[in-house]
Scaffold this active site. Sequence first.
Site, PDB file in Angstrom:
ATOM      1  N   SER A  92      38.168  33.114  31.782  1.00  0.00           N
ATOM      2  CA  SER A  92      38.571  34.515  31.899  1.00  0.00           C
ATOM      3  C   SER A  92      38.816  35.124  30.536  1.00  0.00           C
ATOM      4  CB  SER A  92      39.866  34.641  32.712  1.00  0.00           C
ATOM      5  OG  SER A  92      39.623  34.562  34.070  1.00  0.00           O
ATOM      6  N   HIS A 151      46.762  39.537  34.315  1.00  0.00           N
ATOM      7  CA  HIS A 151      45.418  39.043  34.027  1.00  0.00           C
ATOM      8  C   HIS A 151      44.517  40.145  33.478  1.00  0.00           C
ATOM      9  CE1 HIS A 151      41.340  37.445  35.131  1.00  0.00           C
ATOM     10  NE2 HIS A 151      41.898  36.315  34.744  1.00  0.00           N
ATOM     11  N   ASP A 178      39.010  43.653  37.984  1.00  0.00           N
ATOM     12  CA  ASP A 178      39.980  42.566  37.810  1.00  0.00           C
ATOM     13  C   ASP A 178      41.244  42.910  38.584  1.00  0.00           C
ATOM     14  OD1 ASP A 178      41.822  40.630  36.267  1.00  0.00           O
ATOM     15  OD2 ASP A 178      39.915  40.333  35.242  1.00  0.00           O
TER      16      ASP A 178
END
Length: 607
Positions: A453, A284, A217
Amino acid sequence: MRPPVRPSLRKGNPVVRRVRKANGPPEEVAGLPNGGKMRRYSGLLIVALVVLTAGFVAPQQRAPSEPSHGRSPSQVRPALGPMPNLKNTSFEPGRILVQTEPGAPADALKAANRKNDASVEERIPNSRVSLVDLPEGLSVAEAIQHYRAAPGIEYAEPNYHAVPAALPPKPNDPQFPKMYDLNNRGQYGGTFDADIDAPEAWNAETGSADTVVAVIDTGIDISHRDLKDNIWTNPGESGLDADGNDKATNGIDDDRNGYIDDVHGWDFYHDDASVFDSAAQDTHGTHVAGTIAAEGNNTVGVTGIAWQSKIMPLKFIGPDNASNVADAVAAIDYSVNEGAQISNNSWGYVFPPCCPSKILQDAIDRADRAGQLFVVAAMNGGDDFIGDDIDQNPIYPASYTNSNIITVAATNEKDNLTSFSNYGATSVDLAAPGIDILSTLPGNNYGFGYGTSMATPHVTGVAALLKSQSPQLRGDEIKARILDTVDKNPSLEGKMVSGGRLNAAKALGADTAPVILNMKPGSRIRAHRALIRATVRDDETDLTKDQIALYLDGRRKFGFSYDQATDKLTYRTRKLASHRHHVKIVAQDAQALEESRTWKFKVLRHR
């Protein structure tokens, strides 16, 4: 609810959206098929929000056959398929990815490079893949044709760009009761029990430090108070070397894996050991990691699903969400070689319809052979932010057919598929909660995120619990257990393989408490003799009337009826006074697991 961030995928036009460079107008790259031109960009694409839910993986598609014994690679050429149409596709200019054939001579790539005046910029460790730097004047399309025709070369393709699945919004104060995804008590107006039954699952397993999960990621804030104790440490880069220096900072590749001082993973975008650069870049990945394995039961912040499992940070998405296939492949291979049994992949590419990356798929296949479960986001819809059928409009890696992939869509607090989540009867396996998900953010902060996600790490976390409970399970066995134990949901039928939403407790074989739903009457009635109704059920056994207690205004009532076939409780009251009344139902199953629900209604005065 916060307004959605604009996604970067076009609906009905499966190409990654192009953006201008920050420092000037787009550049033109000539030499593309059919005389086309495309714009080249040094920046990365607009972020696409992704929410992963339960989904189905199509039958495995095998790689091209290996050369026959007794014949050289140059004598047996694999079927390379059509040339990619690079028009309107985002990839890195001036470079291509090249994979040599198994058993090819050591100088096969050197010979092709000499012929094209090119050079190797990077060799991806533990693979046959190299990133090749092209000379000025040789386009990516022309180079692919040249290398595909060269002896000893199995495959050549562009180094495509990728986008992350979603970005969590602003931080908020942490409280476990806000985490409806783990234990839904009707928060945010949601449906009671529309969750993954995490508390019941924790009765069976809370996660082992021996279970390692790679988060491929952006970076992860490994100093976060809720993550720092659950970050993987590379044993080969820990402790002191022969000279008494700390292996983590001695500037030496102590374990000889091709990466220097990779004590907590690697940053493939910047090519260094720093797996966290800034909150702007690495929000994220930090949010995803918290859902999987924020430390649980520590009186701090939120709880992850696997309380003690280890997170291996593998950053391949950089500033402005820039990334490419070469870095993704390197991260996958690293995760396999360093022993990660599960990987979380909340990101995706849109490739030309003819030519999804074979090199990326082969890397996932290598993970499969090592027994790794590859958990993937189904991604979100296009510019209209309405989910697409990825059976018809593929997105990768979600649409690959590798048997170790489990693709996840997103549901909301009412147990419905979110409007933005992609789906696919044969491409998506299952769904998981993916909206208003509370998790970790950089700087010891917490906040809500949404997208596939955020749904994907729920499945990853449950996979970590299963691996902790039964270490001998391989990725395909964990996948089967998860898909066989979903909570079936009519709104998901026909839109994904399992037709259901993740249930952690059932996957681990844990007992779940009874469920009490559909309580009536509502807030106000005019009749003085009320009809009290509710659905009272248990997933493991049929309840009996003796296992249920009904209270009205604090007094137990024995005159109710209970139908085992329909799970319906009913009770007609005597005449009630014109004021507010309180109802409570308590149900206890054979395992002594108890559930209770209370509500109020008011009898109105007659005028």
